[in-house]
Design a protein around this motif. Structure first.
Motif, PDB file in Angstrom:
ATOM      1  N   UNK A 337       0.807  -1.224   0.000  1.00 62.13           N
ATOM      2  CA  UNK A 337       0.000   0.000   0.000  1.00 62.13           C
ATOM      3  C   UNK A 337       0.842   1.278   0.000  1.00 62.13           C
ATOM      4  N   UNK A 338       2.178   1.140   0.082  1.00 64.69           N
ATOM      5  CA  UNK A 338       3.048   2.319   0.161  1.00 64.69           C
ATOM      6  C   UNK A 338       2.966   3.135  -1.120  1.00 64.69           C
ATOM      7  N   UNK A 339       2.964   4.458  -0.949  1.00 61.93           N
ATOM      8  CA  UNK A 339       2.919   5.356  -2.105  1.00 61.93           C
ATOM      9  C   UNK A 339       4.035   6.398  -1.957  1.00 61.93           C
ATOM     10  N   UNK A 340       5.260   6.052  -2.361  1.00 63.44           N
ATOM     11  CA  UNK A 340       6.386   6.972  -2.166  1.00 63.44           C
ATOM     12  C   UNK A 340       6.209   8.309  -2.862  1.00 63.44           C
ATOM     13  N   UNK A 341       5.450   8.325  -3.949  1.00 60.06           N
ATOM     14  CA  UNK A 341       5.254   9.598  -4.650  1.00 60.06           C
ATOM     15  C   UNK A 341       4.422  10.586  -3.838  1.00 60.06           C
ATOM     16  N   UNK A 342       3.702  10.092  -2.812  1.00 56.23           N
ATOM     17  CA  UNK A 342       2.881  10.961  -1.965  1.00 56.23           C
ATOM     18  C   UNK A 342       3.443  11.099  -0.543  1.00 56.23           C
ATOM     19  N   UNK A 343       4.543  10.432  -0.268  1.00 56.89           N
ATOM     20  CA  UNK A 343       5.058  10.369   1.107  1.00 56.89           C
ATOM     21  C   UNK A 343       6.551  10.688   1.107  1.00 56.89           C
ATOM     22  N   UNK A 344       6.948  11.956   1.142  1.00 56.10           N
ATOM     23  CA  UNK A 344       8.364  12.310   1.060  1.00 56.10           C
ATOM     24  C   UNK A 344       9.205  11.845   2.253  1.00 56.10           C
ATOM     25  N   UNK A 345       8.544  11.501   3.369  1.00 58.16           N
ATOM     26  CA  UNK A 345       9.284  11.028   4.537  1.00 58.16           C
ATOM     27  C   UNK A 345       9.581   9.528   4.447  1.00 58.16           C
ATOM     28  N   UNK A 346       8.965   8.840   3.496  1.00 57.47           N
ATOM     29  CA  UNK A 346       9.076   7.384   3.434  1.00 57.47           C
ATOM     30  C   UNK A 346      10.529   6.879   3.338  1.00 57.47           C
ATOM     31  N   UNK A 347      11.423   7.502   2.563  1.00 61.13           N
ATOM     32  CA  UNK A 347      12.806   6.989   2.530  1.00 61.13           C
ATOM     33  C   UNK A 347      13.447   6.950   3.918  1.00 61.13           C
ATOM     34  N   UNK A 366      14.775   0.563  -2.296  1.00 61.81           N
ATOM     35  CA  UNK A 366      15.585   1.777  -2.399  1.00 61.81           C
ATOM     36  C   UNK A 366      15.442   2.401  -3.784  1.00 61.81           C
ATOM     37  N   UNK A 367      15.470   1.570  -4.811  1.00 59.06           N
ATOM     38  CA  UNK A 367      15.365   2.106  -6.171  1.00 59.06           C
ATOM     39  C   UNK A 367      13.987   2.696  -6.436  1.00 59.06           C
ATOM     40  N   UNK A 368      12.973   2.079  -5.876  1.00 60.26           N
ATOM     41  CA  UNK A 368      11.638   2.647  -6.042  1.00 60.26           C
ATOM     42  C   UNK A 368      11.539   3.981  -5.310  1.00 60.26           C
ATOM     43  N   UNK A 369      12.120   4.048  -4.119  1.00 55.06           N
ATOM     44  CA  UNK A 369      12.103   5.305  -3.366  1.00 55.06           C
ATOM     45  C   UNK A 369      12.874   6.394  -4.105  1.00 55.06           C
ATOM     46  N   UNK A 370      14.025   6.027  -4.674  1.00 54.97           N
ATOM     47  CA  UNK A 370      14.837   7.010  -5.394  1.00 54.97           C
ATOM     48  C   UNK A 370      14.126   7.527  -6.628  1.00 54.97           C
TER      49      UNK A 370
END
Length: 813
Positions: A337-347, A366-370
């Motif tokens: 359910x993670x949405x890194x594009x909407x959650x800048x604190x996720x990394x 990591x690559x998805x977060x980057x």
């Protein structure tokens, strides 16, 4: 040898020389061209040899690096002569081998060779992992291509069939080599091939990929391998030797050959490549372990009709770690359910959760977060700052997670100034790590000290930033203060916390420098530190940062002796801050033992001494001194040059002086006695006999011991690194406010037997008296401070002090 062969050899040698001296062709094209040229020459030799000996059913193979077409200028030729026993006799094959091997030897080219049948080659590969790895890269040069093709297919099939057993053995081999050779990405004189992250590891990753069980993350890997190969090529050409060790004295030439600015630029490029290979290795071996564990755990049907069939695999369990982060098969991964594009604190949240759980952060996460995460707003939200602190406070597991973030560029995205210290070498043998890794390691050490301070978040952040200024010119503490203010503000600390952090960064060397180079009995020493740190809260933060910094630097930077000096200083400063009063300026009264020794020296007129060995406290394993400390008390009738003579005798007995204090008083009204309190360590761990030490001191004082000649003999035999010239000594006068009772001379020099003796002689020649001294040795560097006064017992005038400093410096040169 026939004229035809001789002509071929001469032609090959000339063509090889032209190829290696052409500046326009280098890197992969030159390695490929050198391999092709060597193929052509060897093929001609083998063809003529086969015709001359009547040998059939043979194939000449290149294996290893040559098999990959990666010949460096001084690389060995790894060759296998394969023969079919049914198509040629052993004698003719031996004769053919001689006609190929001898021309290679005659040209002075290193050769690693073997003659085998296909069955022997497979058998040897099954018994010797290194042979099997070499054959995985086998390439046909001459003879029957079918022999080569069949062997390659068979060896590759064997490798894949045996992978569950062979890959763990290969991993163990890589780990053992890393323990012996160290980390390529941190060594000042790295082995480009054998060290962890070097060319051997890159070859191991190719072998893993060939097994079909797992594959390495390929992005940037080939470029990293190419950089290391290019550096080795340049090293071979510069040295004219087949070496993989990038020695200090050759780094500038290698850098110039590669078109780089200087040796630092070369090391940084090598370190970057090594980190890429090391990170790829970590990821790959984790995947190998996961696959092999899954194979071992796979349930099998035991029914009559279904024997041997695999049951459907169970869905791996996902264990929540934090919002948007779960544990899956031993790694921290992003939740579905993670949405890194909407959650800048996720990394930061994912990194903190992984580190706290002691798990690696999945490369896919990591690559998805980057790729997807948007930049954090400035200043950061409170959660981001808290997650960074949580990550830094996780201890040892922080390192691997931080490296995963760094490999994908997330660290420099969070802290742009990190780019200047990333992979930056520290040309100081005391430091074990590059600047960036040292900062992370300091945070790891600080995590173990957070219970000592009221603001762990400030301690951990200061640990991460304390050397951030080393990426800029000038004093790194001053530059770091500016950068730390900017970073702390960006992270979202309050104005008061930003001030504290910048003070910690600016003054991170204050306590250790003061403790080891200043007279702690001088009230001005305590006053200066107290005025700088301002309050006890900042003092406790600075003390913890000092210890973490030293522990992260290396064994030479921290010891029980240094810890005791730091604790003494902190205690005195804390007392001054608590009460608002400075300690009394009167000299410390001698102890009962010191007074007894002084009285005996006054009565006998000779040296009297006592040695007390210190025992290592239990539970202090991480802070062990290189040698146990020894307190040496020496009393002798006061005289000019006493400290020089005493230091010379200690040097002859292989005692290294860590600290010294000299005072003079009249214990019985019959003349002044000098009382020297030394803290020393035995160079080889064994203390000298007190009687022999006393005898030599008496001889030195009465002039019958030629200290200079004896020390000269030792210095002539003192080991020096070939080609390494230490920087010249430097003697400076500390600011006048440092002490109100003496002038402080700071001496920085390359440590050597008798150095303190020579300093003492120079000070005696300059007609000044040493009141006390702080001696500090870090690796090969001595950093000493001497409190001196003139004949009137007062500090020296400025001009006189500068003149004395010049005299001492000239004497040491």
């Amino acid at each position: 040898m026939t004229e035809s062969v001789e002509a071929q050899d001469g032609s090959y040698a000339a063509a090889r020389l032209r190829l290696l001296t052409q500046e326009a062709q280098s890197g992969p094209p030159r390695r490929a061209a050198l391999s092709a040229l060597t193929d052509q020459w060897l093929a001609s030799l083998a063809t003529e040899a086969a015709e001359a000996t009547g040998t059939g059913g043979y194939a000449l193979l290149a294996v290893g690096g040559y098999g990959r077409g990666e010949l460096s200028p001084r690389s060995d030729l790894d060759l296998v002569l394969l023969h079919d026993p049914d198509r040629g006799g052993a004698k003719s094959v031996a004769a053919l081998a001689d006609r190929v091997w001898y021309p290679v030897w005659d040209l002075g080219v290193a050769l690693d060779h073997s003659v085998r049948t296909p069955a022997e080659a497979r058998k040897t590969a099954a018994e010797d992992l290194k042979v099997q790895l070499g054959l995985l890269d086998a390439r046909h040069i001459a003879g029957d291509p079918a022999l080569t093709s069949n062997l390659r297919s068979a060896v590759l099939a064997d490798w894949r069939n045996q992978a569950p057993k062979r890959l763990p053995a290969l991993h163990e081999m890589c780990q053992e080599r890393a323990e012996r050779q160290g980390e390529l990405s941190y060594l000042l004189e790295p082995d480009l091939k054998e060290a962890r992250g070097g060319l051997r590891d890159a070859t191991a990753l190719r072998a893993v990929a060939a097994s079909w069980l797992a594959d390495a993350p390929r992005e940037g890997l080939e470029e990293a391998r190419t950089r290391l190969l290019d550096a080795r090529d340049a090293l071979h050409l510069v040295t004219g030797r087949a070496t993989d060790r990038l020695a200090l004295q050759e780094q500038d030439q290698v850098a110039d050959a590669l078109g780089l600015l200087d040796a630092d630029a070369l090391l940084r490029q090598v370190y970057e490549a090594a980190r890429r290979i090391s990170y790829a290795s970590d990821v790959t071996w984790r995947e190998v372990g996961r696959v092999l564990r899954a194979r071992d755990a796979r349930p099998r049907r035991r029914g009559l009709l279904g024997r041997g069939r695999n049951l459907p695999e169970a869905t791996p369990e996902r264990v929540p770690l934090a919002e948007g982060v779960v544990e899956l098969e031993g790694e921290a991964v992003l939740a579905l359910s993670a949405k890194p594009e909407r959650d800048p604190v996720l990394p930061l949240r994912a990194a903190a959760a992984a580190a706290q759980a002691g798990l690696p952060l999945s490369i896919h996460a990591v690559r998805r977060l980057a790729a997807a995460t948007k930049p954090l707003p400035v200043p950061w939200p409170a959660e981001a700052r808290e997650q960074l602190v949580t990550l830094l406070g996780a201890g040892e597991s922080t390192v691997a997670v931080w490296e995963a973030l760094e490999a994908e560029g997330l660290v420099t995205r969070l802290i742009p100034d990190w780019e200047r210290v990333r992979c930056r070498p520290q040309r100081n043998a005391v430091h074990l790590f590059t600047v960036d890794r040292h900062l992370v390691e300091t945070a790891v050490r600080a995590a173990g000290l957070t219970r000592r301070v009221g603001r762990p978040d400030l301690l951990l952040t200061a640990a991460l930033l304390h050397d951030i200024g080393k990426g800029w010119p000038g004093d790194h503490s001053e530059a770091g203060e500016v950068i730390a203010r900017d970073v702390a503000t960006r992270i979202g600390f309050s104005a008061a916390d930003v001030d504290t952090l910048t003070l910690l960064v600016r003054q991170h060397l204050l306590l250790i420098d003061t403790a080891t180079r200043r007279d702690l009995d001088d009230p001005e020493t305590v006053r200066a530190v107290a005025e700088t740190v301002r309050d006890t809260s900042t003092l406790e933060l600075l003390a913890a940062l000092t210890e973490a910094d030293a522990l992260a630097t290396g064994p030479a930077a921290w010891s029980t002796w240094r810890a005791s000096l730091l604790a003494d200083l902190v205690s005195r400063v804390a007392g001054a801050l608590d009460t608002g009063a400075l300690p009394d300026s009167g000299e410390r009264a001698p102890t009962a033992e010191e007074e007894r020794l002084a009285i005996e020296a006054a009565r006998t007129g000779g040296p009297v001494l006592a040695l007390h060995a210190e025992t290592e406290p239990e539970g202090e394993g991480e802070a062990r001194d290189e040698a146990l400390g020894v307190e040496l008390l020496l009393a002798a009738p006061d005289r000019p040059g006493l400290i020089a003579e005493a230091a010379g005798v200690l040097a002859l007995h292989r005692l290294t002086v860590r600290a010294a204090d000299l005072r003079s008083f009249d214990p019985i009204g019959e003349g002044h006695v000098a009382l020297l309190s030394w803290r020393v360590s035995a160079e080889y761990g064994a203390l000298p006999e007190t009687s022999r030490l006393r005898t030599d001191l008496a001889r030195a004082f009465d002039g019958t011991l030629d200290i200079e000649s004896r020390l000269a003999e030792r210095e002539a035999a003192y080991p020096r690194r070939r080609g390494v010239t230490p920087p010249p000594p430097r003697v400076t006068v500390a600011p006048g406010a440092t002490s109100q009772t003496a002038t402080v001379l700071e001496v920085r020099a390359h440590d050597a037997p008798g150095l303190l003796h020579r300093i003492g002689l120079a000070l005696t020649s300059a007609a000044v008296t040493v009141r006390s001294a702080r001696i500090s040795t870090l690796g090969a560097n001595a950093v000493d401070a001497f409190y001196v006064v003139g004949k009137d017992g007062n500090p020296l005038p400025e001009a006189r002090a500068l003149d004395v400093a010049r005299q001492v410096e000239a004497a040491l040169r």
